[in-house]
Design a protein around this motif. Structure first.
Motif, PDB file in Angstrom:
ATOM      1  N   GLU A 138       1.129  -1.474   0.055  1.00  0.00           N
ATOM      2  CA  GLU A 138      -0.311   0.051   0.418  1.00  0.00           C
ATOM      3  C   GLU A 138       0.477   1.353   0.022  1.00  0.00           C
ATOM      4  N   VAL A 139       1.156   2.170  -0.841  1.00  0.00           N
ATOM      5  CA  VAL A 139       1.711   3.218  -0.839  1.00  0.00           C
ATOM      6  C   VAL A 139       1.015   5.143  -1.040  1.00  0.00           C
ATOM      7  N   ARG A 140       1.369   5.251  -0.779  1.00  0.00           N
ATOM      8  CA  ARG A 140       0.491   7.241   0.077  1.00  0.00           C
ATOM      9  C   ARG A 140       1.210   7.979  -0.621  1.00  0.00           C
ATOM     10  N   HIS A 141       2.026   7.748  -1.296  1.00  0.00           N
ATOM     11  CA  HIS A 141       2.637   9.171  -2.005  1.00  0.00           C
ATOM     12  C   HIS A 141       1.928   9.606  -3.316  1.00  0.00           C
ATOM     13  N   ARG A 142       1.400  10.762  -3.124  1.00  0.00           N
ATOM     14  CA  ARG A 142       1.017  11.113  -4.595  1.00  0.00           C
ATOM     15  C   ARG A 142       1.027  10.961  -5.734  1.00  0.00           C
ATOM     16  N   ALA A 143       2.897  10.606  -6.137  1.00  0.00           N
ATOM     17  CA  ALA A 143       2.566  10.671  -7.620  1.00  0.00           C
ATOM     18  C   ALA A 143       2.412   9.807  -8.118  1.00  0.00           C
ATOM     19  N   PHE A 144       3.027   8.271  -6.910  1.00  0.00           N
ATOM     20  CA  PHE A 144       1.688   7.021  -7.316  1.00  0.00           C
ATOM     21  C   PHE A 144       0.451   7.044  -7.931  1.00  0.00           C
ATOM     22  N   PRO A 167      -5.568  -1.034  -2.687  1.00  0.00           N
ATOM     23  CA  PRO A 167      -5.888   0.627  -2.683  1.00  0.00           C
ATOM     24  C   PRO A 167      -6.821   1.451  -1.915  1.00  0.00           C
ATOM     25  N   PHE A 168      -6.300   1.876  -0.922  1.00  0.00           N
ATOM     26  CA  PHE A 168      -7.551   2.186   0.359  1.00  0.00           C
ATOM     27  C   PHE A 168      -7.701   3.299   0.054  1.00  0.00           C
ATOM     28  N   ASP A 169      -9.432   3.211  -0.176  1.00  0.00           N
ATOM     29  CA  ASP A 169     -10.187   3.800  -1.248  1.00  0.00           C
ATOM     30  C   ASP A 169     -11.762   4.670  -0.054  1.00  0.00           C
ATOM     31  N   THR A 170     -11.084   5.988   0.176  1.00  0.00           N
ATOM     32  CA  THR A 170     -11.423   6.907   0.795  1.00  0.00           C
ATOM     33  C   THR A 170     -11.901   8.108   0.475  1.00  0.00           C
ATOM     34  N   ALA A 188      -8.870  13.682   9.224  1.00  0.00           N
ATOM     35  CA  ALA A 188      -7.197  14.609   9.846  1.00  0.00           C
ATOM     36  C   ALA A 188      -6.509  13.016   9.668  1.00  0.00           C
ATOM     37  N   LYS A 189      -5.980  11.758   9.561  1.00  0.00           N
ATOM     38  CA  LYS A 189      -5.342  10.912   9.382  1.00  0.00           C
ATOM     39  C   LYS A 189      -4.933  10.818   8.662  1.00  0.00           C
ATOM     40  N   LYS A 190      -6.744  10.104   7.608  1.00  0.00           N
ATOM     41  CA  LYS A 190      -6.709   9.206   6.274  1.00  0.00           C
ATOM     42  C   LYS A 190      -5.799   9.778   5.083  1.00  0.00           C
ATOM     43  N   PRO A 191      -5.322   8.828   4.713  1.00  0.00           N
ATOM     44  CA  PRO A 191      -4.465   9.192   2.752  1.00  0.00           C
ATOM     45  C   PRO A 191      -5.982   9.666   1.768  1.00  0.00           C
ATOM     46  N   ARG A 192      -5.723  11.181   1.705  1.00  0.00           N
ATOM     47  CA  ARG A 192      -6.931  11.404   0.814  1.00  0.00           C
ATOM     48  C   ARG A 192      -5.961  11.075  -0.624  1.00  0.00           C
ATOM     49  N   VAL A 193      -6.179   9.973  -1.398  1.00  0.00           N
ATOM     50  CA  VAL A 193      -5.932   9.368  -2.622  1.00  0.00           C
ATOM     51  C   VAL A 193      -6.205   9.001  -3.678  1.00  0.00           C
ATOM     52  N   PRO A 194      -6.928   9.576  -5.233  1.00  0.00           N
ATOM     53  CA  PRO A 194      -7.662   8.700  -5.923  1.00  0.00           C
ATOM     54  C   PRO A 194      -8.197   7.342  -5.866  1.00  0.00           C
ATOM     55  N   ARG A 195      -9.332   7.011  -5.823  1.00  0.00           N
ATOM     56  CA  ARG A 195      -9.616   5.495  -6.099  1.00  0.00           C
ATOM     57  C   ARG A 195      -9.432   4.574  -7.507  1.00  0.00           C
ATOM     58  N   ARG A 196      -8.274   3.700  -6.870  1.00  0.00           N
ATOM     59  CA  ARG A 196      -7.942   2.304  -8.045  1.00  0.00           C
ATOM     60  C   ARG A 196      -8.387   1.415  -8.144  1.00  0.00           C
ATOM     61  N   ALA A 197      -8.269   0.928  -8.939  1.00  0.00           N
ATOM     62  CA  ALA A 197      -9.831  -0.151  -9.121  1.00  0.00           C
ATOM     63  C   ALA A 197      -9.135  -1.062 -10.109  1.00  0.00           C
ATOM     64  N   PHE A 198      -7.651  -1.822 -10.094  1.00  0.00           N
ATOM     65  CA  PHE A 198      -6.940  -2.300 -10.686  1.00  0.00           C
ATOM     66  C   PHE A 198      -6.612  -3.489  -9.726  1.00  0.00           C
ATOM     67  N   PRO A 238     -10.598 -12.019  -4.289  1.00  0.00           N
ATOM     68  CA  PRO A 238     -10.292 -11.123  -3.919  1.00  0.00           C
ATOM     69  C   PRO A 238     -10.871 -11.454  -2.083  1.00  0.00           C
ATOM     70  N   THR A 239     -10.229  -9.949  -1.744  1.00  0.00           N
ATOM     71  CA  THR A 239     -10.434  -9.707   0.037  1.00  0.00           C
ATOM     72  C   THR A 239     -10.763  -8.271  -0.135  1.00  0.00           C
ATOM     73  N   VAL A 240     -12.078  -7.988   0.517  1.00  0.00           N
ATOM     74  CA  VAL A 240     -12.034  -6.516   0.884  1.00  0.00           C
ATOM     75  C   VAL A 240     -12.336  -6.383   2.089  1.00  0.00           C
ATOM     76  N   PHE A 241     -11.537  -5.253   2.454  1.00  0.00           N
ATOM     77  CA  PHE A 241     -12.362  -5.056   3.768  1.00  0.00           C
ATOM     78  C   PHE A 241     -12.820  -3.639   4.112  1.00  0.00           C
ATOM     79  N   ILE A 242     -13.668  -3.376   4.608  1.00  0.00           N
ATOM     80  CA  ILE A 242     -14.691  -2.765   5.255  1.00  0.00           C
ATOM     81  C   ILE A 242     -14.897  -1.971   6.388  1.00  0.00           C
TER      82      ILE A 242
END
Length: 283
Positions: A138-144, A167-170, A188-198, A238-242
């Motif tokens: 799991e990466v959180r750097h915006r460049a990715f 993907p961490f879909d926030t 305040a704590k969770k990453p704000r990154v685009p959804r990735r679905a592959f 697949p494994t999905v965590f809610i």
């Protein structure tokens, strides 16, 4: 055909007397949770490597088909940034050995500062890992997420070791301002990154974070229903965590997600029946 779903933890104060019997000794809570969900995120291992006896207890409480996605300790991923960690890694792998097939994947969550210039360290680390486990990053750097070249390079590194991108879909969390203390804390704590679905491998893993409002959480996961159903049709597992900010209803929501996918694919194996929870009494 089997879909694995789960939560960020197997015990929560808000679940006692609702989803888990109460009172219930800590050493029995995972067993009860495993009647609600067939997977769990191993977040506790991020803070410290567990003792072998603790992991043996986890194995005793779950069936071999139950899935743990165990997070590598932060001493490896954040403090040492995957460099010079052979001893810490060896201790961790020895500790989780009793999980056997339950250790579905080892989860390498990287800090937001771990960017494209660090991919050499990630490639070297993945190359040195034993092939006896599967790995997911799991990466959180915006460049990715924002730079096509950086995304392509990361995918190449992961593909070279048959590692998955988690993907961490926030998106649902950040779609509108928070309305509760738990949501404000998550903002305040969770990453704000685009959804990735592959999916890069045959075992994709998704982390989805909704809201404390059930309707908004369910609305937000709708794109994942078709994606996960498609993976299953392709023969992937697949494994999905809610998640929600307060996680108060997370076990119920995980099962609801499973039901939504199963409505498209009735051949999916049903989840186990939850252990009955006796109503609370005054005496």
């Amino acid at each position: 055909m089997r879909l694995h779903v789960g939560c960020a933890m197997w015990s929560n104060t808000a679940w006692q007397g609702r989803f888990l019997p109460h009172p219930l000794p800590p050493g029995e809570r995972l067993r009860s949770y495993a009647t609600w969900c067939n997977a769990v995120e191993g977040n506790t291992t991020f803070y410290a490597t567990p003792t072998r006896s603790t992991v043996e207890s986890w194995a005793r409480q779950t069936a071999p088909g139950f899935r743990f996605v165990a997070k590598l300790p932060k001493s490896i991923t954040h403090d040492r940034r995957l460099t010079g960690v052979d001893e810490e890694l060896r201790s961790f792998l020895e500790a989780i050995e009793p999980l056997g097939p339950r250790a579905h994947a080892l989860w390498i969550q990287l800090p937001a500062s771990f960017g494209p210039t660090d991919l050499g360290a990630l490639a070297g680390f993945l190359h040195r890992l034993p092939r006896s486990h599967r790995y997911a990053v799991e990466v959180r750097h915006r460049a990715f997420f924002d730079d096509a070249r950086s995304e392509r390079l990361l995918k190449g590194v992961l593909a070279g070791s048959d590692a998955e991108w988690i993907p961490f879909d926030t998106d649902t969390l950040f779609r509108s301002p928070p309305t509760s203390d738990a949501e404000r804390d998550a903002w305040a704590k969770k990453p704000r990154v685009p959804r990735r679905a592959f999916a890069l491998t045959d075992r994709p893993i998704v982390r989805y974070l909704g809201r404390d409002d059930t309707a908004r959480t369910v609305e937000g996961w709708q794109p994942w229903i078709g994606t996960v159903a498609g993976w299953l049709r392709e023969g992937r597992s697949p494994t999905v965590f809610i998640h929600t900010p307060d996680n108060a209803d997370a076990p119920m929501l995980a099962r609801r997600f499973h039901d939504d996918v199963r409505a498209l694919l009735p051949g999916i194996e049903p989840l186990p029946e939850p252990v009955p929870v006796e109503p609370l009494t005054l005496f």
